[in-house]
Design a protein around this motif. Structure first.
Motif, PDB file in Angstrom:
ATOM      1  N   LEU A 195      47.583   8.990  58.312  1.00 37.12           N
ATOM      2  CA  LEU A 195      46.358   8.318  57.872  1.00 37.12           C
ATOM      3  C   LEU A 195      45.146   8.935  58.560  1.00 37.12           C
ATOM      4  CD1 LEU A 195      45.499   6.050  55.943  1.00 37.12           C
ATOM      5  CD2 LEU A 195      45.532   4.504  57.897  1.00 37.12           C
ATOM      6  N   TRP A 196      44.655  10.030  57.999  1.00 36.48           N
ATOM      7  CA  TRP A 196      43.570  10.794  58.611  1.00 36.48           C
ATOM      8  C   TRP A 196      42.204  10.130  58.472  1.00 36.48           C
ATOM      9  CZ3 TRP A 196      45.126  14.420  61.786  1.00 36.48           C
ATOM     10  CH2 TRP A 196      46.371  15.023  61.568  1.00 36.48           C
ATOM     11  N   THR A 197      42.082   9.075  57.700  1.00 36.11           N
ATOM     12  CA  THR A 197      40.788   8.397  57.563  1.00 36.11           C
ATOM     13  C   THR A 197      40.414   7.622  58.816  1.00 36.11           C
ATOM     14  OG1 THR A 197      41.987   6.642  56.400  1.00 36.11           O
ATOM     15  CG2 THR A 197      40.751   8.211  55.045  1.00 36.11           C
ATOM     16  N   HIS A 198      41.392   7.341  59.692  1.00 30.89           N
ATOM     17  CA  HIS A 198      41.082   6.679  60.954  1.00 30.89           C
ATOM     18  C   HIS A 198      40.354   7.652  61.879  1.00 30.89           C
ATOM     19  CE1 HIS A 198      44.011   3.027  61.196  1.00 30.89           C
ATOM     20  NE2 HIS A 198      43.265   3.025  60.124  1.00 30.89           N
ATOM     21  N   LYS A 199      39.383   7.152  62.622  1.00 32.35           N
ATOM     22  CA  LYS A 199      38.694   7.988  63.604  1.00 32.35           C
ATOM     23  C   LYS A 199      39.490   7.950  64.911  1.00 32.35           C
ATOM     24  CE  LYS A 199      34.152   7.453  61.472  1.00 32.35           C
ATOM     25  NZ  LYS A 199      32.738   7.046  61.643  1.00 32.35           N
ATOM     26  N   ARG A 219      35.315   9.071  52.999  1.00 33.09           N
ATOM     27  CA  ARG A 219      35.702   9.580  54.321  1.00 33.09           C
ATOM     28  C   ARG A 219      36.233  11.013  54.284  1.00 33.09           C
ATOM     29  NH1 ARG A 219      37.765   4.871  58.464  1.00 33.09           N
ATOM     30  NH2 ARG A 219      36.046   3.440  58.051  1.00 33.09           N
ATOM     31  N   ARG A 220      35.779  11.770  53.326  1.00 36.14           N
ATOM     32  CA  ARG A 220      36.249  13.151  53.203  1.00 36.14           C
ATOM     33  C   ARG A 220      35.855  13.971  54.435  1.00 36.14           C
ATOM     34  NH1 ARG A 220      34.618  15.557  47.591  1.00 36.14           N
ATOM     35  NH2 ARG A 220      32.603  15.731  48.646  1.00 36.14           N
ATOM     36  N   LYS A 221      34.638  13.755  54.932  1.00 39.17           N
ATOM     37  CA  LYS A 221      34.191  14.476  56.125  1.00 39.17           C
ATOM     38  C   LYS A 221      35.023  14.089  57.344  1.00 39.17           C
ATOM     39  CE  LYS A 221      29.363  15.222  54.748  1.00 39.17           C
ATOM     40  NZ  LYS A 221      27.942  14.936  55.090  1.00 39.17           N
ATOM     41  N   THR A 222      35.340  12.802  57.460  1.00 39.39           N
ATOM     42  CA  THR A 222      36.149  12.336  58.591  1.00 39.39           C
ATOM     43  C   THR A 222      37.532  12.975  58.567  1.00 39.39           C
ATOM     44  OG1 THR A 222      35.001  10.203  58.678  1.00 39.39           O
ATOM     45  CG2 THR A 222      37.198  10.302  59.670  1.00 39.39           C
ATOM     46  N   LEU A 229      41.337  16.878  60.874  1.00 36.38           N
ATOM     47  CA  LEU A 229      42.290  17.972  60.663  1.00 36.38           C
ATOM     48  C   LEU A 229      41.871  19.227  61.425  1.00 36.38           C
ATOM     49  CD1 LEU A 229      42.990  17.476  56.849  1.00 36.38           C
ATOM     50  CD2 LEU A 229      44.660  17.234  58.697  1.00 36.38           C
ATOM     51  N   ARG A 230      40.575  19.508  61.446  1.00 39.53           N
ATOM     52  CA  ARG A 230      40.102  20.686  62.196  1.00 39.53           C
ATOM     53  C   ARG A 230      40.339  20.516  63.695  1.00 39.53           C
ATOM     54  NH1 ARG A 230      35.332  19.953  58.908  1.00 39.53           N
ATOM     55  NH2 ARG A 230      35.428  21.282  57.049  1.00 39.53           N
ATOM     56  N   LEU A 231      40.177  19.284  64.182  1.00 40.28           N
ATOM     57  CA  LEU A 231      40.384  19.020  65.606  1.00 40.28           C
ATOM     58  C   LEU A 231      41.820  19.319  66.033  1.00 40.28           C
ATOM     59  CD1 LEU A 231      38.584  15.634  66.456  1.00 40.28           C
ATOM     60  CD2 LEU A 231      38.128  17.865  67.461  1.00 40.28           C
ATOM     61  N   VAL A 232      42.774  18.838  65.251  1.00 37.65           N
ATOM     62  CA  VAL A 232      44.182  18.923  65.684  1.00 37.65           C
ATOM     63  C   VAL A 232      44.886  20.180  65.178  1.00 37.65           C
ATOM     64  CG1 VAL A 232      44.343  16.428  65.868  1.00 37.65           C
ATOM     65  CG2 VAL A 232      45.069  17.535  63.767  1.00 37.65           C
ATOM     66  N   GLU A 237      40.131  27.223  56.728  1.00 37.89           N
ATOM     67  CA  GLU A 237      39.447  26.179  55.975  1.00 37.89           C
ATOM     68  C   GLU A 237      40.181  25.880  54.666  1.00 37.89           C
ATOM     69  OE1 GLU A 237      36.436  23.328  56.023  1.00 37.89           O
ATOM     70  OE2 GLU A 237      37.127  24.744  57.551  1.00 37.89           O
ATOM     71  N   LYS A 238      40.766  26.907  54.079  1.00 36.39           N
ATOM     72  CA  LYS A 238      41.540  26.714  52.851  1.00 36.39           C
ATOM     73  C   LYS A 238      42.750  25.828  53.100  1.00 36.39           C
ATOM     74  CE  LYS A 238      43.883  29.306  49.171  1.00 36.39           C
ATOM     75  NZ  LYS A 238      44.268  30.667  48.676  1.00 36.39           N
ATOM     76  N   GLU A 239      43.431  26.044  54.230  1.00 38.06           N
ATOM     77  CA  GLU A 239      44.599  25.230  54.575  1.00 38.06           C
ATOM     78  C   GLU A 239      44.192  23.790  54.873  1.00 38.06           C
ATOM     79  OE1 GLU A 239      47.781  28.162  56.755  1.00 38.06           O
ATOM     80  OE2 GLU A 239      45.817  27.936  57.739  1.00 38.06           O
ATOM     81  N   ILE A 240      43.076  23.622  55.571  1.00 35.21           N
ATOM     82  CA  ILE A 240      42.570  22.275  55.886  1.00 35.21           C
ATOM     83  C   ILE A 240      42.265  21.511  54.602  1.00 35.21           C
ATOM     84  CG2 ILE A 240      40.636  20.984  56.888  1.00 35.21           C
ATOM     85  CD1 ILE A 240      42.557  22.061  58.982  1.00 35.21           C
TER      86      ILE A 240
END
Length: 296
Positions: free
Chosen positions: A279-283, A42-45, A50-53, A59-62
């Motif tokens: 928990l960023w893996t949640h959509k 789920r690396r892309k998720t 993170l980019r959304l919020v 990109e380095k910080e993300i």
């Protein structure tokens, strides 16, 4: 088949659970490399969320936050396994409580309590709170498909006087405890995403309007339970601190969804302070483009 899976996997879980923490975290570091670099679970998720919020971040910080998150996720997975055999003395040393008097005040007032929390830091070890409160504990959870592992999870929680109940069991179980005059403290993880077509309330969360769960608030009003938020802070690796904050002593005094909105603001504060522990893996934001007209 379920039993076969259980008897094959359980010995490995038990061996992991008896490892000293130093070795446990060495194993976590290895797991991180496997999950992040090899599987890419789920690396892309995670990066998308993170980019959304955090549109203002580079990109380095993300990527830096994402890596820290996966390190923490692996720690939490192994800490959860550690729950199988961890001693009460060890867990009370590693999972401490601030402002527990908020709970004690409500106990003295003969109030049952709804505890609201988010998927943040290590929410799994909260069950040890039962050693510091008097109310009977219930935790709302999603039943595991494997009935043997499901029983195992229930048995671990039962050691500290907490019973796990499913969403469908929640209202009948807690209604019955109220009829018996039993005072309870009931844990709800309330930041996940409900189905868009079944949501009663939409609210901006981390700057994006999404459907939100209102079940904890509605149950508190239905059964006249006070509402308390608990925030878990990761102090350092393997050590956590939980703070309690009363949101409503008498929830019926609040307009619908006001308590839920309070909860979401407090969760946002946690995330902004240390985003790597959410928990960023949640959509969580998957319904952001489906806001019904009446909620716009």
């Amino acid at each position: 088949m379920q039993f076969l899976v259980y008897i094959l996997i359980y010995p490995f879980l038990y061996i992991i659970s008896i490892l000293p923490f130093r070795l446990l975290y060495m194993l976590s570091d290895v797991l991180f490399g496997f999950v992040y670099y090899i599987i890419g679970y789920r690396r892309k998720t995670v990066r998308h969320n993170l980019r959304l919020v955090f549109p203002e971040k580079s990109e380095k910080e993300i990527n830096a936050i994402a890596k820290k998150f996966f390190h923490h996720l692996c720690d939490m997975i192994l800490e959860s396994i550690k729950s199988l055999t961890i001693s009460e003395a060890e867990i009370t040393k590693r999972f401490q409580f601030k402002h527990i008097e908020e709970i004690h005040k409500l106990e003295k007032a003969n109030r049952s309590i709804v505890l609201m929390c988010a998927h943040y830091a290590n929410f799994e070890w909260i069950f040890i709170a039962q050693r510091f409160v008097n109310h009977k504990g219930y935790g709302v959870y999603k039943r595991l498909e494997n009935k043997y592992f499901d029983r195992l999870i229930k048995r671990i929680r039962a050691k500290y006087n907490t019973d796990l109940i499913t969403t469908k069991e929640t209202i009948p179980t807690l209604t019955e405890t109220k009829k018996r005059g039993e005072l309870t403290i009931n844990g709800f993880i309330s930041d996940q995403s409900p189905k868009a077509n079944k949501a009663f309330h939409w609210k901006e969360f981390m700057g994006i309007k999404v459907p939100v769960h209102t079940g904890a608030e509605m149950l508190a009003k239905k059964l006249d339970m006070s509402v308390v938020f608990f925030a878990v802070k990761k102090v350092k690796r393997g050590y956590y601190e939980t703070t309690f904050k009363t949101l409503a002593v008498n929830p019926k005094d609040f307009k619908n969804y006001d308590i839920t909105d309070q909860f979401l603001k407090l969760v946002e504060q946690q995330i902004y302070e240390a985003p790597e522990y959410y928990l960023w893996t949640h959509k969580r934001w998957k319904h952001k483009d489906k806001v019904p007209a009446k909620f716009q």
